[in-house]
Structures are given as C-alpha cells and as structure tokens.
Enzyme design. Structure first.
Site, PDB file in Angstrom:
ATOM      1  N   THR A   1      40.622  57.183  37.737  1.00  0.00           N
ATOM      2  CA  THR A   1      40.275  58.596  37.812  1.00  0.00           C
ATOM      3  C   THR A   1      41.191  59.423  36.921  1.00  0.00           C
ATOM      4  O   THR A   1      42.395  59.204  36.885  1.00  0.00           O
ATOM      5  CB  THR A   1      40.373  59.080  39.271  1.00  0.00           C
ATOM      6  OG1 THR A   1      39.397  58.371  40.029  1.00  0.00           O
ATOM      7  CG2 THR A   1      40.086  60.558  39.379  1.00  0.00           C
TER       8      THR A   1
ATOM      9  N   CYS B   1      38.755  53.857  47.785  1.00  0.00           N
ATOM     10  CA  CYS B   1      39.500  55.094  47.525  1.00  0.00           C
ATOM     11  C   CYS B   1      40.218  55.554  48.792  1.00  0.00           C
ATOM     12  O   CYS B   1      39.582  55.747  49.834  1.00  0.00           O
ATOM     13  CB  CYS B   1      38.549  56.191  47.028  1.00  0.00           C
ATOM     14  SG  CYS B   1      39.408  57.746  46.684  1.00  0.00           S
TER      15      CYS B   1
ATOM     16  N   HIS C   1      41.120  44.947  46.247  1.00  0.00           N
ATOM     17  CA  HIS C   1      42.462  45.452  45.960  1.00  0.00           C
ATOM     18  C   HIS C   1      43.362  44.979  47.096  1.00  0.00           C
ATOM     19  O   HIS C   1      43.083  45.252  48.258  1.00  0.00           O
ATOM     20  CB  HIS C   1      42.430  46.981  45.893  1.00  0.00           C
ATOM     21  CG  HIS C   1      43.738  47.595  45.519  1.00  0.00           C
ATOM     22  ND1 HIS C   1      43.843  48.869  45.022  1.00  0.00           N
ATOM     23  CD2 HIS C   1      45.007  47.128  45.560  1.00  0.00           C
ATOM     24  CE1 HIS C   1      45.108  49.154  44.791  1.00  0.00           C
ATOM     25  NE2 HIS C   1      45.828  48.115  45.110  1.00  0.00           N
TER      26      HIS C   1
ATOM     27  N   GLY D   1      45.426  44.554  41.756  1.00  0.00           N
ATOM     28  CA  GLY D   1      46.683  45.025  42.326  1.00  0.00           C
ATOM     29  C   GLY D   1      47.913  44.436  41.664  1.00  0.00           C
ATOM     30  O   GLY D   1      48.132  43.224  41.707  1.00  0.00           O
ATOM     31  N   ASP D   2      48.705  45.290  41.023  1.00  0.00           N
ATOM     32  CA  ASP D   2      50.022  44.933  40.481  1.00  0.00           C
ATOM     33  C   ASP D   2      49.994  43.942  39.317  1.00  0.00           C
ATOM     34  O   ASP D   2      50.988  43.272  39.056  1.00  0.00           O
ATOM     35  CB  ASP D   2      50.925  44.349  41.570  1.00  0.00           C
ATOM     36  CG  ASP D   2      51.297  45.362  42.630  1.00  0.00           C
ATOM     37  OD1 ASP D   2      51.110  46.566  42.383  1.00  0.00           O
ATOM     38  OD2 ASP D   2      51.758  44.952  43.714  1.00  0.00           O
TER      39      ASP D   2
ATOM     40  N   ALA E   1      44.712  47.945  36.440  1.00  0.00           N
ATOM     41  CA  ALA E   1      44.686  49.405  36.562  1.00  0.00           C
ATOM     42  C   ALA E   1      45.948  50.014  35.955  1.00  0.00           C
ATOM     43  O   ALA E   1      46.024  50.234  34.746  1.00  0.00           O
ATOM     44  CB  ALA E   1      44.526  49.795  38.035  1.00  0.00           C
TER      45      ALA E   1
END
Length: 613
Positions: free
Chosen positions: A251, A336, A407, A456-457, A479
């Site tokens: 986003t 989210c 996630h 994730g990570d 991400a």
C-alpha cells in the site's frame, strides 16, 4: 526503547568491542563495524510502524457507512495534498500548436488562457532533458512541463517532437484504464452486473434462515440455477508461481512506478495496491487508479482488493474482469491488520468468519470470468492462537482458489516479532497433501493444483531459498525486503550478497524518479506527487545497511542500526533517517522542492545533525 550504543574506547581490547556488538545484536541491533558507528550518538527508535507496507495504512480509507471517523496511528495529521502552480493554464492550451476549444469557454474557465502570463509565473526550469520527452518523443504536459526548455522553441512558440520515438511508442504504456462510460454508469448506479446479480441472489439465500424463506421450493429453485457454475478453476487462466520472484501487494509505496522499477530488477509477478470494493463500485477515480498497470507488468499482474460483503466482492470481481482485461489474478486480502478495516469486517477480520469468507470467495470465483481467484491470509488474528491451518483446510474443501499466501504473523503481532516460518511450513504440508489427494481423484484431476506462497521477513537470497526449498511452498512474496533492497531478486539470481555502491543505489532512485514523472506528469502537480511518493519509498530505502560495513552476515530485516556513517558522503546521505534529507535526494532528479510541497513521514523519523565526513 533506547539502547546505549556508545563504543568502547580505542584502548579497550578487541574482545570487549566484540562483546558490545554481540549484546547489541541480541537486543535487535545490527552489528556495524566499529569504524562506521557514530560515537556518543543516541540510537534511533527500535520500533517502526510497518503496517503501511503490506495492505496496511490507507491515507484516504473511508468508512463504508460514509461517516467520518477520527484518524488513528502515527502522524495522523499528515498533510499530503500537493498544490498546483500560482497560475493554472487551461489544459486546452498546453500544446499551442494543437490548441483545443475550451469546453467552459475562455470567460468562464477557472484556469488561465494567457500563455505569456502563465510562462512568466512558472518556476525556473529543472536542469536537464525532460524524462518523458526523452522516453516517448513528446511531453503530454506541454507548456506546463518543468523541463520545458528541453522541448520548446520560444521563437516559434512550438513544442518539439521526436517523430521516430513517437512512432515506436504508439501502443499505450499503461493498461487497465476503465472507460468514462463505465465509470459514469457506476457513479449513477446504472452499471449492469449480469453475472453478479444472479450470484448475489444465490449467496443471499445461503444466509437467510428458514423462517425468512417464502417456501422451501423457492430456495431449491434458486440453488438449481447454479448447479453448473459459469467458470471452474480449470477453465481460468493458469498461474505458475513455482520459484517465481514475487513482489507482495504494497500500500502507498507499491505504486505503478515502483512496480515498474521492480520489473527492471528481476521481478516476475507484481500486484496493484489494495483497493476497496465499495469505492470501486462507486466509480471513485482514486480507487480506479489502483488496478492500472504498466505494460511491462502483464502477464504477471494481480489486482488485490479488500471486501467485507459477498455482494461487493462479486460485483467488484465482475467489473474487474469486464473493464480491466490485463489482469492475471484477483487476490482477496484477508491479512490486513488495520483497525479500521478490521472493524468493518474486512481484511484479517474475515479469518474469524469462515462462512462469510467462503461466500465472498465463491462470489468472486463465479463472477471473475477467466481470472483466477487467490487469497492472502495471516496465521490468525491473535497471538499464540494460530487458525490458518484449519482455515486453509476449509478453503481447499469448499472453494477452488488458485493460490493461497500465508503471512507468518498474526494480526495482533503486526511486525513486532519475526515471522513463524515453521508454522508456514506446516500449512504448506496441508496444501501439498490436498493436491496429492486431488491427483488421485479422477473426478478432480482435471482441475488446477492449489499453489501455496509464504510471506514474511524475506530479506536475503538465503531467506528466499530457505523458504522455496521447504516442501509444499511454491514461492514467496517479498514485501519490505524489496522496498529496503529493491535488487533482492538480483541477489536471488546470483545466489550471493551484492554490495551495491552508493552510485548504483542512486541510479536506482534516478530510474524510479523518471518512471514517476512518466506516470504522474512533469507539471508542478505531477512532480509534487512524484516527490511525495519518492519520499515514501525512501522511508524504507534508507534503512538498507551496506553489507560492506557489517561485521557479520546475514543481515536481518528487523534489526535496527546504531547511528552510522557510510564509506563516502553519498552513502551516508542515502542512509539518513531524516526526511529532510530524503527531500534533498529527490531534488537531485526533480528539481528544488517549492514552498507548496507537503510531506510528513509515516514513520517516526529520528532526525539528527552530525558531521557527514
């Protein structure tokens, strides 16, 4: 939390210095070589709110009820509005050689029709050649362009054009623009939803109790309408995520210029920023900007949206299919964590309402034409109470989702601890077992296998390969790792760390700036938007710690550095956490920021003033 990062005196032994670095790393601080640590400087805040990275904070999220709510979170008073120039030239006159008739008339138009007055009021030109003119052979901003001198003949009052480049760039560079007719029909509530209307009626019948039904026969008739569904997953576009390099939906920072940049750096799959179904169905301009993609993104471009009701999801799926043809996948955001969406029953709230989630996905699947439907979830909504495994089992049994992304954090956890890849692996096994059973079942063998992605990570090539080598995991979404280190996929390809020089990292920003003004425009307003989103990008990009100044590898995504200086002044500048330095960096490509430029960082920016030598 404040940590004392003061280094031992030079007279102290090496073992004591190593002990300090070990202690720092144990407390979440990156171990930077002693010569690059700025002594006697207090460290930055350890916690940085990263909810805006993945389907998080939306600057303009509205309640679906239309009621105004108080903004929550950090920097809730951010003023991001960008102003136009002092005198606004009417768009009918931006190209004097091809002037058009103003639809309002010169006397009634709010913009100026005096070209000489407008040119006299403009800020001095930005040095260099207009990036848009250089790319496509002309500049759509015309006289409004801040690089006007590079493509304007003052003597003849004509804009210059490179006909050879124009010929090469005939095809649209940006895809998925909804037509004005369709948008107006949405705004007037006159858009005809052929598939969704029937499907919504069927889904409504599933939530009505027996007392509300007129009679049992009517219910049976309604269900009979959908014995044969319009599309099965086997008839949809095929997805292949095996070892694909995927940029997660992001986003604010995951805008079109950023995604285009990532395509140049090796990304295979990108996603538009999370859209909200109700504003899409209302024909909101800002929301319909989100499914747009650069031509380099398709195929491999997904649209993600959040929905809280099956009717809005079904209608949104149908209109995406009908109005935006260059979409490879439709992704439902069920991860989210933001409170506003959670309270509305959207995002991660859907994990607590499985029946509602199943109806939403069913509606999307039947109304999205040949576009496959995928879903993104978290481990659960509460800490130490993982529910994803049972939810995924039900998803596989009741829906034909093409892919599931997990996630490895709960909603409550946000980004406070590392992602749980052990649990991600357990859920991957559930999906793998399901796919194996499907292959053995003759009635189901013609349908696609459900693919599974982790998230994730992931910040290094080692993280990426550790995940993709886990049984059942087809690939991973990257991400924050791709925001802080956009060349991460180059490292994946090379299977080694790349110590990018400050000049190379600056070139990446130059490319982004060029893409940004191509997208938002080269006039005052467009540059203001480009500068603002470049600062948003820099709020992540500045966090990169060059591997050449680290004492040990691998670096970790959630480690925060003590105050440090780079190997040269430019490297120090690129690592600055002061948002005023970010603005200075944008000025290298977009010219000096004017007095009307507004930017307030989302993150707590620990500004500091120290010598940069």
């Amino acid at each position: 939390m404040t940590v004392n990062t003061k280094r031992p005196n030079d007279s102290e032994v090496d073992s004591e210095a190593k002990k300090v670095h070990i202690d720092l790393r144990d407390k979440g601080w990156a171990a930077i070589k002693a010569e690059f640590v700025i002594k006697n400087e207090e460290a930055a805040d350890l916690y940085i709110n990263d909810d805006d990275a993945e389907g998080g904070d939306r600057d303009q999220v509205q309640e679906t009820t239309g009621k105004k709510k108080k903004k929550r979170g950090q920097n809730k008073n951010r003023d991001l509005r960008q102003e136009h120039g002092a005198i606004r030239l009417c768009t009918s006159l931006v190209d004097p050689d091809n002037a058009k008739e103003c639809r309002f008339g010169a006397e009634n138009c709010r913009s100026s029709h005096n070209i000489e007055e407008f040119l006299a009021s403009k800020e001095p030109d930005v040095e260099g050649i207009c990036p848009v003119f250089d790319a496509i052979g002309y500049c759509p901003a015309g006289l409004k362009c801040r690089w006007l001198g590079s493509h304007y003949d003052k003597e003849t009052n004509k804009l210059l054009k490179d006909l050879a480049k124009i010929e090469v760039n005939q095809e649209p560079r940006e895809l998925n623009r909804i037509t004005n007719d369709a948008k107006i029909a949405l705004q007037k509530k006159k858009y005809e939803f052929k598939t969704a209307t029937k499907m919504i009626s069927y889904l409504d019948s599933q939530v009505k109790n027996e007392a509300y039904m007129k009679n049992l026969e009517e219910k049976k008739d309604n269900q009979a309408e959908f014995v044969e569904v319009p599309f099965r997953v086997a008839e949809k576009k095929r997805l292949n995520f095996k070892n694909a390099k995927i940029v997660s939906p992001l986003t604010t920072v995951g805008n079109l210029p950023y995604r285009r940049l990532m395509k140049t750096l090796g990304a295979d799959v990108t996603y538009g920023e999370m859209a909200l179904t109700v504003p899409l169905l209302q024909g909101t301009n800002a929301e319909w900007a989100l499914p747009k993609a650069h031509k380099s993104e398709y195929p491999g471009f997904g649209v993600q949206f959040a929905a809280g009701k099956h009717w809005s999801a079904a209608k949104a799926a149908e209109i995406i299919y009908r109005e935006t043809p260059n979409v490879s996948e439709l992704n439902l955001n069920c991860g989210c964590p933001i409170d506003l969406l959670y309270r509305q029953g959207q995002g991660s709230a859907l994990m607590e309402q499985p029946s509602k989630l199943m109806r939403i996905l069913k509606g999307m699947n039947y109304c999205s034409g040949d576009i496959p439907v995928t879903v993104k979830i978290r481990t659960g909504t509460k800490d130490n109470k993982n529910t994803a495994k049972s939810l995924v089992g039900r998803l596989l049994e009741e829906n034909e989702v093409a892919a599931i992304t997990l996630h490895g954090r709960s909603r409550q956890q946000r980004y406070s601890r590392e992602a749980d890849w052990g649990y991600v692996g357990e859920v991957a096994q559930v999906v793998q077992d399901w796919n194996n059973r499907k292959e053995e079942n003759k009635d189901m063998s013609d349908t696609q296998a459900t693919q599974f992605l982790g998230n994730g990570d992931v910040y290094t090539f080692e993280d990426w390969y550790a995940a993709t080598n886990t049984p059942g995991i087809d690939s991973v979404m990257v991400a924050r790792g791709a925001l802080i280190k956009p060349w991460i996929f180059e490292e994946v390809e090379a299977q080694q760390y790349l110590d990018k020089s400050a000049s190379e990292r600056l070139d990446i920003l130059r490319t982004y700036a060029n893409f940004a003004v191509e997208h938002w425009g080269t006039d005052e307003y467009g540059i203001g938007l480009a500068r603002r989103f470049m600062c948003e990008f820099l709020s992540f990009y500045h966090r990169y710690i060059p591997v050449g100044i680290l004492e040990r590898l691998p670096p970790k995504l959630n480690e925060r550095p003590p105050k440090w200086k780079g190997r040269n002044d430019l490297e120090t500048l690129l690592g600055s956490s002061d948002y005023q330095d970010w603005i200075k960096i944008t000025e290298m490509f977009l010219g000096k920021a004017g007095e009307n430029f507004h930017f307030t960082p989302k993150h707590k920016s620990s500004s500091y003033e120290q010598s940069r030598d």
